[in-house]
Scaffold this motif. Structure first.
Motif, mmCIF file in Angstrom:
data_model
loop_
_atom_site.group_PDB
_atom_site.id
_atom_site.type_symbol
_atom_site.label_atom_id
_atom_site.label_comp_id
_atom_site.label_asym_id
_atom_site.label_seq_id
_atom_site.Cartn_x
_atom_site.Cartn_y
_atom_site.Cartn_z
ATOM 1 N N LEU A 1 -16.438 -105.810 -37.800
ATOM 2 C CA LEU A 1 -17.856 -105.539 -37.979
ATOM 3 C C LEU A 1 -17.996 -104.379 -38.954
ATOM 4 O O LEU A 1 -17.343 -103.345 -38.791
ATOM 5 C CB LEU A 1 -18.514 -105.179 -36.645
ATOM 6 C CG LEU A 1 -19.968 -104.691 -36.702
ATOM 7 C CD1 LEU A 1 -20.889 -105.814 -37.189
ATOM 8 C CD2 LEU A 1 -20.427 -104.190 -35.331
ATOM 9 N N LEU B 1 -22.019 -110.400 -29.570
ATOM 10 C CA LEU B 1 -20.765 -110.747 -30.244
ATOM 11 C C LEU B 1 -19.808 -111.479 -29.319
ATOM 12 O O LEU B 1 -19.061 -112.360 -29.762
ATOM 13 C CB LEU B 1 -20.120 -109.479 -30.802
ATOM 14 C CG LEU B 1 -20.852 -108.879 -32.013
ATOM 15 C CD1 LEU B 1 -20.362 -107.465 -32.286
ATOM 16 C CD2 LEU B 1 -20.663 -109.757 -33.246
ATOM 17 N N ASN B 2 -19.811 -111.142 -28.048
ATOM 18 C CA ASN B 2 -18.909 -111.818 -27.122
ATOM 19 C C ASN B 2 -19.331 -113.255 -26.829
ATOM 20 O O ASN B 2 -18.577 -114.011 -26.216
ATOM 21 C CB ASN B 2 -18.798 -111.027 -25.818
ATOM 22 C CG ASN B 2 -17.893 -109.817 -25.960
ATOM 23 O OD1 ASN B 2 -16.973 -109.816 -26.771
ATOM 24 N ND2 ASN B 2 -18.160 -108.776 -25.187
ATOM 25 N N CYS C 1 -27.871 -112.396 -27.096
ATOM 26 C CA CYS C 1 -26.949 -112.048 -26.021
ATOM 27 C C CYS C 1 -27.330 -112.761 -24.734
ATOM 28 O O CYS C 1 -28.380 -113.344 -24.635
ATOM 29 C CB CYS C 1 -26.965 -110.538 -25.812
ATOM 30 S SG CYS C 1 -28.601 -109.875 -25.494
ATOM 31 N N TRP D 1 -18.149 -109.706 -39.774
ATOM 32 C CA TRP D 1 -19.586 -109.567 -39.608
ATOM 33 C C TRP D 1 -20.100 -108.269 -40.220
ATOM 34 O O TRP D 1 -19.348 -107.311 -40.391
ATOM 35 C CB TRP D 1 -19.939 -109.602 -38.115
ATOM 36 C CG TRP D 1 -19.610 -110.902 -37.457
ATOM 37 C CD1 TRP D 1 -18.366 -111.349 -37.088
ATOM 38 C CD2 TRP D 1 -20.517 -111.937 -37.102
ATOM 39 N NE1 TRP D 1 -18.442 -112.600 -36.529
ATOM 40 C CE2 TRP D 1 -19.756 -112.992 -36.518
ATOM 41 C CE3 TRP D 1 -21.896 -112.093 -37.214
ATOM 42 C CZ2 TRP D 1 -20.343 -114.162 -36.050
ATOM 43 C CZ3 TRP D 1 -22.481 -113.263 -36.742
ATOM 44 C CH2 TRP D 1 -21.712 -114.285 -36.170
ATOM 45 N N ARG E 1 -14.721 -113.470 -34.352
ATOM 46 C CA ARG E 1 -15.224 -112.095 -34.335
ATOM 47 C C ARG E 1 -14.041 -111.154 -34.566
ATOM 48 O O ARG E 1 -13.399 -110.681 -33.646
ATOM 49 C CB ARG E 1 -15.976 -111.775 -33.041
ATOM 50 C CG ARG E 1 -15.233 -111.985 -31.737
ATOM 51 C CD ARG E 1 -16.075 -111.457 -30.557
ATOM 52 N NE ARG E 1 -15.273 -111.269 -29.367
ATOM 53 C CZ ARG E 1 -15.069 -112.182 -28.441
ATOM 54 N NH1 ARG E 1 -15.646 -113.366 -28.563
ATOM 55 N NH2 ARG E 1 -14.308 -111.925 -27.384
ATOM 56 N N GLU F 1 -22.645 -113.196 -40.255
ATOM 57 C CA GLU F 1 -21.255 -113.573 -40.531
ATOM 58 C C GLU F 1 -21.107 -113.741 -42.042
ATOM 59 O O GLU F 1 -21.897 -114.430 -42.678
ATOM 60 C CB GLU F 1 -20.916 -114.871 -39.793
ATOM 61 C CG GLU F 1 -19.431 -115.067 -39.545
ATOM 62 C CD GLU F 1 -18.694 -115.574 -40.779
ATOM 63 O OE1 GLU F 1 -17.595 -115.065 -41.068
ATOM 64 O OE2 GLU F 1 -19.244 -116.468 -41.458
ATOM 65 N N LEU G 1 -27.054 -109.183 -36.985
ATOM 66 C CA LEU G 1 -25.648 -109.449 -37.266
ATOM 67 C C LEU G 1 -25.568 -110.653 -38.195
ATOM 68 O O LEU G 1 -26.281 -111.646 -37.994
ATOM 69 C CB LEU G 1 -24.876 -109.740 -35.981
ATOM 70 C CG LEU G 1 -24.792 -108.614 -34.949
ATOM 71 C CD1 LEU G 1 -24.308 -109.161 -33.602
ATOM 72 C CD2 LEU G 1 -23.865 -107.503 -35.438
ATOM 73 N N THR H 1 -15.320 -105.811 -27.496
ATOM 74 C CA THR H 1 -15.307 -107.050 -28.281
ATOM 75 C C THR H 1 -13.949 -107.376 -28.890
ATOM 76 O O THR H 1 -13.736 -108.508 -29.341
ATOM 77 C CB THR H 1 -16.334 -106.954 -29.430
ATOM 78 O OG1 THR H 1 -15.984 -105.847 -30.279
ATOM 79 C CG2 THR H 1 -17.738 -106.761 -28.876
#
Length: 349
Positions: free
Chosen positions: A241, A230-231, A349, A184, A238, A203, A201, A259
């Motif tokens: 980053l 991210l989680n 999130c 990411w 993931r 990918e 963010l 993470t």
């Protein structure tokens, strides 16, 4: 002699006129020019008159017909194709996305007109519209209308150094080719005076966008908000980053611990090292304009913006959408493939 498929030139038409005066048959003229006799017959029929065939008249007629034909006629403002283009522009698609998607799906049932169109033809048609409300509206959907092109001059580095950074030069080479998913890029886009912000963010392989609501720009808030977003992604998707050296990432060690991701930092003034994220931030400015406050955007609002971007076709994905590409990864894991599956990802999130 091989039959040529180029258009007739003024020289060709002059030869036709002279040979006709000399009494040559269309078959002999065609043989001399390397064209089919049908081409010569059609040329004489279209541009000849009672006075006979005149090269100058035929050339002028052909030029005028060419200007009236093709894309200019197909993209008339009251035509079906233009109406479809306007509809997709209003959905946030770019001319290049419209053109590429039509080409990809031309054999399907999505487009009733069944016509291809280039992105340059779309731009030409938009700027050729007469001044008025429709022109202003459609041009407002075009992205990044900068007064001039080129990079901004580099300024002096004013930011402090983050502790314990891992430079992007240490990032594994396999990430560079974008062949391995789960890597990411991240950043903040700022509102008026830097008083409000939204985390972004992306990918790298699928260009899937995740937007993160930020209550403040403080490092602990940024780390917590990014960790929550991210989680929500399946763990095998993931891996790393890549971020810039903004002070909001002072808590990067805690983010990595929460993470399980490795975090790399790009060099100062090197936006090309996070090209996917920089491009996405430019697209987002269509929704979150520079100079506006971002404080009024909650996570639900940001999820809708991310969903809109993720449902747009992307040239780099052969005009598939990021959602289609990401869901393909999820399906591979579900079927026991090498890529993971999570059944779905919430864009926030």
């Amino acid at each position: 002699m091989a039959i040529q498929r180029r258009r007739l030139t003024v020289v060709d038409r002059t030869i036709i006129e002279l040979r006709r005066r000399d009494g040559w048959s269309t078959r002999l003229i065609a043989r001399e020019l390397g064209r089919s006799s049908g081409t010569i017959c059609g040329e004489i029929r279209r541009h000849g008159d009672a006075a006979g065939y005149l090269a100058a008249t035929a050339e002028a007629d052909a030029a005028a017909g060419h200007r009236r034909s093709g894309r200019q006629r197909r993209l008339a403002a009251d035509g079906v194709l233009f109406a479809e283009i306007a509809r997709l522009l209003r959905l946030g698609w770019s001319p290049e996305q419209i053109s590429g998607r039509r080409k990809r799906l031309e054999t399907g049932m999505e487009y009733s007109s069944g016509l291809r169109v280039s992105h340059e033809a779309i731009y030409t048609a938009l700027y050729a519209l007469p001044r008025g409300e429709l022109r202003r509206e459609l041009l407002s959907y075009l992205r990044q209308a900068k007064p001039m092109r080129g990079r901004k001059p580099k300024g002096s580095e004013r930011r402090g150094k983050l502790c314990g950074m891992t430079n992007i030069k240490e990032r594994p080479e396999e990430i560079e080719g974008r062949l391995v998913p789960g890597h990411w890029e991240g950043d903040l886009i700022l509102g008026t005076g830097g008083a409000s912000a939204v985390g972004t963010l992306v990918e790298r392989t699928t260009r899937l966008v995740v937007l993160v609501h930020m209550a403040t720009r403080k490092a602990d808030v940024a780390a917590s908000a990014f960790a929550g977003a991210l989680n929500a992604i399946p763990a095998p998707l993931r891996q790393t980053l890549t971020y810039d050296q903004g002070k909001e990432m002072a808590g990067h060690a805690g983010l990595a611990a929460q993470t399980g991701m490795r975090i790399f930092f790009a060099d100062p003034h090197s936006p090309w090292q996070r090209g996917s994220n920089e491009n996405t931030n430019g697209l987002l400015r269509q929704y979150l304009p520079k100079g506006s406050s971002l404080a009024g955007w909650d996570q639900d609002d940001l999820d809708l913006v991310a969903a809109s971007l993720n449902d747009r076709p992307r040239k780099t994905l052969d005009y598939a959408t990021p959602n289609e590409a990401f869901n393909s990864l999820l399906a591979k894991l579900a079927n026991g493939g090498e890529t993971p599956n999570g059944g779905g990802v919430r864009y926030g999130c």
